[in-house]
Design a protein around this motif. Structure first.
Motif, PDB file in Angstrom:
ATOM      1  N   SER A 175      38.120  41.976  26.573  1.00  0.00           N
ATOM      2  CA  SER A 175      38.610  40.700  27.108  1.00  0.00           C
ATOM      3  C   SER A 175      38.283  40.582  28.594  1.00  0.00           C
ATOM      4  O   SER A 175      37.867  39.516  29.066  1.00  0.00           O
ATOM      5  CB  SER A 175      40.116  40.593  26.878  1.00  0.00           C
ATOM      6  OG  SER A 175      40.592  39.376  27.344  1.00  0.00           O
ATOM      7  N   GLU A 176      38.446  41.667  29.317  1.00  0.00           N
ATOM      8  CA  GLU A 176      38.095  41.675  30.749  1.00  0.00           C
ATOM      9  C   GLU A 176      36.603  41.427  30.930  1.00  0.00           C
ATOM     10  O   GLU A 176      36.193  40.655  31.803  1.00  0.00           O
ATOM     11  CB  GLU A 176      38.487  43.015  31.384  1.00  0.00           C
ATOM     12  CG  GLU A 176      39.980  43.224  31.503  1.00  0.00           C
ATOM     13  CD  GLU A 176      40.362  44.650  31.897  1.00  0.00           C
ATOM     14  OE1 GLU A 176      39.463  45.497  32.117  1.00  0.00           O
ATOM     15  OE2 GLU A 176      41.575  44.922  31.973  1.00  0.00           O
ATOM     16  N   GLU A 177      35.800  42.073  30.106  1.00  0.00           N
ATOM     17  CA  GLU A 177      34.346  41.895  30.174  1.00  0.00           C
ATOM     18  C   GLU A 177      33.955  40.469  29.801  1.00  0.00           C
ATOM     19  O   GLU A 177      33.085  39.865  30.433  1.00  0.00           O
ATOM     20  CB  GLU A 177      33.645  42.896  29.250  1.00  0.00           C
ATOM     21  CG  GLU A 177      32.141  42.797  29.240  1.00  0.00           C
ATOM     22  CD  GLU A 177      31.485  43.225  30.539  1.00  0.00           C
ATOM     23  OE1 GLU A 177      30.280  42.937  30.699  1.00  0.00           O
ATOM     24  OE2 GLU A 177      32.135  43.846  31.404  1.00  0.00           O
ATOM     25  N   GLN A 178      34.613  39.916  28.792  1.00  0.00           N
ATOM     26  CA  GLN A 178      34.357  38.541  28.373  1.00  0.00           C
ATOM     27  C   GLN A 178      34.641  37.573  29.522  1.00  0.00           C
ATOM     28  O   GLN A 178      33.858  36.659  29.786  1.00  0.00           O
ATOM     29  CB  GLN A 178      35.224  38.207  27.154  1.00  0.00           C
ATOM     30  CG  GLN A 178      34.967  36.841  26.575  1.00  0.00           C
ATOM     31  CD  GLN A 178      35.909  36.531  25.427  1.00  0.00           C
ATOM     32  OE1 GLN A 178      37.084  36.856  25.476  1.00  0.00           O
ATOM     33  NE2 GLN A 178      35.377  35.919  24.391  1.00  0.00           N
ATOM     34  N   GLN A 179      35.739  37.783  30.209  1.00  0.00           N
ATOM     35  CA  GLN A 179      36.097  36.922  31.338  1.00  0.00           C
ATOM     36  C   GLN A 179      35.059  37.047  32.460  1.00  0.00           C
ATOM     37  O   GLN A 179      34.634  36.051  33.039  1.00  0.00           O
ATOM     38  CB  GLN A 179      37.487  37.288  31.858  1.00  0.00           C
ATOM     39  CG  GLN A 179      38.007  36.345  32.900  1.00  0.00           C
ATOM     40  CD  GLN A 179      39.459  36.648  33.258  1.00  0.00           C
ATOM     41  OE1 GLN A 179      39.972  37.723  32.988  1.00  0.00           O
ATOM     42  NE2 GLN A 179      40.111  35.694  33.876  1.00  0.00           N
ATOM     43  N   LYS A 180      34.624  38.272  32.730  1.00  0.00           N
ATOM     44  CA  LYS A 180      33.608  38.504  33.759  1.00  0.00           C
ATOM     45  C   LYS A 180      32.302  37.793  33.393  1.00  0.00           C
ATOM     46  O   LYS A 180      31.676  37.144  34.242  1.00  0.00           O
ATOM     47  CB  LYS A 180      33.371  40.014  33.906  1.00  0.00           C
ATOM     48  CG  LYS A 180      32.329  40.389  34.913  1.00  0.00           C
ATOM     49  CD  LYS A 180      32.151  41.899  34.947  1.00  0.00           C
ATOM     50  CE  LYS A 180      30.777  42.246  35.420  1.00  0.00           C
ATOM     51  NZ  LYS A 180      30.295  43.546  34.983  1.00  0.00           N
ATOM     52  N   LEU A 181      31.911  37.902  32.127  1.00  0.00           N
ATOM     53  CA  LEU A 181      30.688  37.248  31.678  1.00  0.00           C
ATOM     54  C   LEU A 181      30.793  35.732  31.805  1.00  0.00           C
ATOM     55  O   LEU A 181      29.829  35.073  32.200  1.00  0.00           O
ATOM     56  CB  LEU A 181      30.384  37.637  30.225  1.00  0.00           C
ATOM     57  CG  LEU A 181      29.932  39.072  29.997  1.00  0.00           C
ATOM     58  CD1 LEU A 181      29.936  39.407  28.515  1.00  0.00           C
ATOM     59  CD2 LEU A 181      28.565  39.318  30.610  1.00  0.00           C
ATOM     60  N   GLU A 182      31.961  35.182  31.465  1.00  0.00           N
ATOM     61  CA  GLU A 182      32.158  33.737  31.579  1.00  0.00           C
ATOM     62  C   GLU A 182      32.051  33.284  33.032  1.00  0.00           C
ATOM     63  O   GLU A 182      31.497  32.224  33.310  1.00  0.00           O
ATOM     64  CB  GLU A 182      33.500  33.337  30.975  1.00  0.00           C
ATOM     65  CG  GLU A 182      33.493  33.378  29.465  1.00  0.00           C
ATOM     66  CD  GLU A 182      34.831  33.050  28.832  1.00  0.00           C
ATOM     67  OE1 GLU A 182      35.796  32.745  29.565  1.00  0.00           O
ATOM     68  OE2 GLU A 182      34.905  33.104  27.596  1.00  0.00           O
ATOM     69  N   GLU A 183      32.559  34.097  33.951  1.00  0.00           N
ATOM     70  CA  GLU A 183      32.449  33.774  35.376  1.00  0.00           C
ATOM     71  C   GLU A 183      30.989  33.782  35.824  1.00  0.00           C
ATOM     72  O   GLU A 183      30.620  33.075  36.754  1.00  0.00           O
ATOM     73  CB  GLU A 183      33.259  34.767  36.202  1.00  0.00           C
ATOM     74  CG  GLU A 183      34.763  34.601  36.045  1.00  0.00           C
ATOM     75  CD  GLU A 183      35.568  35.728  36.662  1.00  0.00           C
ATOM     76  OE1 GLU A 183      34.977  36.643  37.289  1.00  0.00           O
ATOM     77  OE2 GLU A 183      36.804  35.695  36.516  1.00  0.00           O
ATOM     78  N   GLU A 184      30.160  34.585  35.133  1.00  0.00           N
ATOM     79  CA  GLU A 184      28.733  34.667  35.443  1.00  0.00           C
ATOM     80  C   GLU A 184      27.922  33.639  34.649  1.00  0.00           C
ATOM     81  O   GLU A 184      26.700  33.615  34.736  1.00  0.00           O
ATOM     82  CB  GLU A 184      28.218  36.083  35.153  1.00  0.00           C
ATOM     83  CG  GLU A 184      28.851  37.138  36.045  1.00  0.00           C
ATOM     84  CD  GLU A 184      28.505  38.553  35.631  1.00  0.00           C
ATOM     85  OE1 GLU A 184      27.860  38.753  34.567  1.00  0.00           O
ATOM     86  OE2 GLU A 184      28.893  39.473  36.362  1.00  0.00           O
ATOM     87  N   GLY A 185      28.616  32.822  33.848  1.00  0.00           N
ATOM     88  CA  GLY A 185      27.938  31.763  33.115  1.00  0.00           C
ATOM     89  C   GLY A 185      27.499  32.115  31.707  1.00  0.00           C
ATOM     90  O   GLY A 185      26.779  31.354  31.068  1.00  0.00           O
ATOM     91  N   GLU A 186      27.920  33.270  31.202  1.00  0.00           N
ATOM     92  CA  GLU A 186      27.545  33.681  29.841  1.00  0.00           C
ATOM     93  C   GLU A 186      28.783  33.635  28.954  1.00  0.00           C
ATOM     94  O   GLU A 186      29.786  34.275  29.235  1.00  0.00           O
ATOM     95  CB  GLU A 186      26.962  35.097  29.848  1.00  0.00           C
ATOM     96  CG  GLU A 186      26.418  35.529  28.512  1.00  0.00           C
ATOM     97  CD  GLU A 186      25.739  36.888  28.550  1.00  0.00           C
ATOM     98  OE1 GLU A 186      25.328  37.332  27.472  1.00  0.00           O
ATOM     99  OE2 GLU A 186      25.634  37.492  29.620  1.00  0.00           O
ATOM    100  N   SER A 187      28.694  32.885  27.871  1.00  0.00           N
ATOM    101  CA  SER A 187      29.834  32.734  26.968  1.00  0.00           C
ATOM    102  C   SER A 187      29.572  33.483  25.670  1.00  0.00           C
ATOM    103  O   SER A 187      28.633  33.166  24.944  1.00  0.00           O
ATOM    104  CB  SER A 187      30.071  31.253  26.679  1.00  0.00           C
ATOM    105  OG  SER A 187      31.160  31.098  25.820  1.00  0.00           O
ATOM    106  N   LEU A 188      30.398  34.507  25.404  1.00  0.00           N
ATOM    107  CA  LEU A 188      30.282  35.281  24.172  1.00  0.00           C
ATOM    108  C   LEU A 188      31.632  35.348  23.487  1.00  0.00           C
ATOM    109  O   LEU A 188      32.669  35.407  24.146  1.00  0.00           O
ATOM    110  CB  LEU A 188      29.831  36.716  24.472  1.00  0.00           C
ATOM    111  CG  LEU A 188      28.397  36.951  24.902  1.00  0.00           C
ATOM    112  CD1 LEU A 188      28.177  38.429  25.210  1.00  0.00           C
ATOM    113  CD2 LEU A 188      27.429  36.516  23.829  1.00  0.00           C
TER     114      LEU A 188
END
Length: 69
Positions: free
Chosen positions: A33-46
């Protein structure tokens, strides 16, 4: 509303099933979940399941939908 139509409901159901079947731990879910949030902040949605696979906590086979007929 169908389960598949709301991404959050689908993700919550996936999380519940993964925990109940001991496919992942609460720690692994928290890290994903933490990684998902980080990725979303970088513009990648998984989806959470894809993040779990990327982190090596879940295999593609474990995440694959049931092909039962």
């Amino acid at each position: 509303m169908a389960v598949g139509s709301d991404p959050q409901v689908s993700e919550d159901l996936f999380t519940k099933i993964a925990l109940e079947n001991k496919l992942v731990t609460k720690y692994q879910l928290r890290k994903a979940s933490e990684e998902q949030q980080k990725l979303e902040e970088e513009g990648e949605s998984l989806e959470l399941g894809q993040v779990l696979i990327r982190l090596g906590f879940l295999s593609e086979r474990q995440h694959a939908p049931c092909a039962c007929t």
